[in-house]
Enzyme design. Structure first.
Site, PDB file in Angstrom:
ATOM      1  N   ASP A   1      -2.453 -10.855  -2.072  1.00  0.00           N
ATOM      2  CA  ASP A   1      -3.001 -10.306  -0.821  1.00  0.00           C
ATOM      3  C   ASP A   1      -4.478  -9.971  -1.041  1.00  0.00           C
ATOM      4  O   ASP A   1      -4.879  -9.607  -2.147  1.00  0.00           O
ATOM      5  CB  ASP A   1      -2.215  -9.044  -0.452  1.00  0.00           C
ATOM      6  CG  ASP A   1      -2.557  -8.504   0.931  1.00  0.00           C
ATOM      7  OD1 ASP A   1      -1.794  -8.763   1.870  1.00  0.00           O
ATOM      8  OD2 ASP A   1      -3.606  -7.825   1.062  1.00  0.00           O
TER       9      ASP A   1
ATOM     10  N   HIS B   1      -6.091  -7.495  -0.196  1.00  0.00           N
ATOM     11  CA  HIS B   1      -6.259  -6.082  -0.536  1.00  0.00           C
ATOM     12  C   HIS B   1      -5.530  -5.770  -1.833  1.00  0.00           C
ATOM     13  O   HIS B   1      -4.488  -6.357  -2.122  1.00  0.00           O
ATOM     14  CB  HIS B   1      -5.698  -5.200   0.590  1.00  0.00           C
ATOM     15  CG  HIS B   1      -6.295  -5.465   1.931  1.00  0.00           C
ATOM     16  ND1 HIS B   1      -5.677  -6.270   2.880  1.00  0.00           N
ATOM     17  CD2 HIS B   1      -7.464  -5.069   2.468  1.00  0.00           C
ATOM     18  CE1 HIS B   1      -6.444  -6.322   3.959  1.00  0.00           C
ATOM     19  NE2 HIS B   1      -7.544  -5.611   3.736  1.00  0.00           N
TER      20      HIS B   1
ATOM     21  N   HIS C   1       0.821  -1.221   0.000  1.00  0.00           N
ATOM     22  CA  HIS C   1       0.000   0.000   0.000  1.00  0.00           C
ATOM     23  C   HIS C   1       0.855   1.271   0.000  1.00  0.00           C
ATOM     24  O   HIS C   1       0.327   2.365  -0.213  1.00  0.00           O
ATOM     25  CB  HIS C   1      -0.930   0.044   1.219  1.00  0.00           C
ATOM     26  CG  HIS C   1      -1.944  -1.054   1.248  1.00  0.00           C
ATOM     27  ND1 HIS C   1      -2.802  -1.299   0.201  1.00  0.00           N
ATOM     28  CD2 HIS C   1      -2.236  -1.993   2.197  1.00  0.00           C
ATOM     29  CE1 HIS C   1      -3.576  -2.342   0.501  1.00  0.00           C
ATOM     30  NE2 HIS C   1      -3.248  -2.779   1.704  1.00  0.00           N
TER      31      HIS C   1
ATOM     32  N   ASP D   1      -4.044 -12.813   3.796  1.00  0.00           N
ATOM     33  CA  ASP D   1      -5.275 -12.347   4.447  1.00  0.00           C
ATOM     34  C   ASP D   1      -6.545 -12.667   3.652  1.00  0.00           C
ATOM     35  O   ASP D   1      -7.637 -12.264   4.063  1.00  0.00           O
ATOM     36  CB  ASP D   1      -5.185 -10.850   4.799  1.00  0.00           C
ATOM     37  CG  ASP D   1      -4.530 -10.017   3.716  1.00  0.00           C
ATOM     38  OD1 ASP D   1      -4.296 -10.545   2.619  1.00  0.00           O
ATOM     39  OD2 ASP D   1      -4.258  -8.822   3.970  1.00  0.00           O
TER      40      ASP D   1
HETATM   41 ZN   LIG Z   1      -3.784  -7.206   2.928  1.00  0.00          ZN
END
Ligand SMILES: [Zn+2]
Length: 339
Positions: free
Chosen positions: A158, A160, A122, A245
């Site tokens: 991931d 996200h 991120h 995750d």
């Molecule tokens: Zn993540």
């Protein structure tokens, strides 16, 4: 036993507020996993911190200087990104591990797994975000390019979307970024229509999956999208943003992936790389259920330390994957004909 791990107990020293999911216990999981690998006779390498010169390869110099200048202090960098006294040094160690992993993979081709925190995908050019300070996977890709490798592929599983990595290479046709993630979800980016810009158009591929996706959904995306695109792009190095995750047990993600599902994804990626150059660098991202993180890392190590073999297709419902594939094909028909 060609797999090398990069790990250090120092990753426990980045402290986050009580109850924060990106907690030092994650580093204790890394140490347990690395310890088991060492007992089996496996190679574990200590990371070296990234220098300012390394970090500015993907980050704004003013941002790097601001973070380095904040070493020793506890700060809140965004709504959920915090530092403690040792955090900047630990983040430099995570970035250094990712860079070092590329050097190892180039000098002696084979898989390298960097067990690091804080995660990185991120983190953008000039800002920390979503638990991430420096973009470890992007720094790995930049190192490979600086070492003369012509093309680098980054695959990010991931849960996200890796907004930081995507934007850093958005107009760069030499770095392919492929992400499969929950959508809509944090951080908000990652729609199928985000496909790169300028010379990089077509070299960002986003497969957004609705919440609840299963092993079969991920497997279909890997079989029908990620695999064929990697084949055609023909990278000289594969970087994996290995976040766990999307696991069914994860407290942040809303997916239903099992430990076996992660093993299948890694097996597909390792089969791909092993059939070419054997240069695969995996860098950890998220993964917040400690037992799921441990078992998924053990499964990853098992796959990367074994002879490569692509897994059999995983049975089950994959309506979410089919929807994602339709969206991706509609966007990318001109860039990847016949995908
Ligand atoms: Zn993540």
């Amino acid at each position: 036993m060609g797999l090398r791990l990069i790990a250090s107990p120092r990753f426990q020293d980045h402290l986050t507020p009580p109850g924060h999911p990106e907690c030092p216990d994650r580093a204790r999981v890394f140490d347990t996993v690395a310890g088991r690998w060492r007992v089996r006779g496996g190679e574990v390498v200590e990371p070296v911190p990234a220098g300012r010169d390394d970090l500015v390869q993907v980050h704004q110099a003013a941002y790097v200087d601001r973070l380095i200048g904040s070493a020793g202090r506890a700060l809140r960098l965004d709504a959920d990104t915090f530092t403690s006294a040792a955090s900047i040094e630990v983040a430099r160690l995570a970035a250094g591990a990712a860079i070092q992993a590329v050097d190892h993979a180039c000098d002696r081709p084979g898989p390298v797994l960097a067990l690091v925190r804080p995660p990185g995908h991120h983190a953008e050019w000039n800002r920390a975000m979503g638990f991430c300070l420096f973009n470890n996977a992007a720094l790995a890709a930049a190192r490979a390019r600086a070492r003369g490798l012509a093309r680098v592929a980054i695959v990010d599983f991931d849960v996200h979307h890796g907004n930081g990595t995507q934007w850093l290479f958005y107009d760069d046709p030499s770095v392919l970024y492929v992400s499969v993630h929950q959508y809509p979800f944090y951080p908000g980016s990652g729609a199928a229509g985000e496909a790169g810009q300028g010379d990089g158009t077509g070299f960002t591929l986003n497969a957004p999956l609705e919440a609840g996706a299963t092993d079969a959904d991920y497997d279909l995306v890997f079989a029908e999208l990620i695999g064929p695109v990697l084949e055609r792009f023909d990278a000289d190095l594969l970087v994996v943003s290995a976040g766990y995750d999307a696991h069914a047990r994860d407290p942040l993600g809303g997916m239903r992936v099992t430990t076996g599902g992660f093993a299948a994804m890694v097996a597909r990626l390792w089969s791909h790389a092993a059939a070419r150059h054997r240069r695969l660098v995996a860098v950890t991202e998220g993964g917040y259920d400690l037992s799921a993180l441990a078992s998924s890392l053990e499964a990853t190590i098992e796959v990367l330390s074994s002879a490569p073999s692509p897994p059999a297709p995983m049975a089950g419902h994959h309506t979410r994957a089919q929807a994602a594939l339709r969206a991706v094909r509609a966007v990318h028909a001109d860039y990847w004909p016949g995908l």
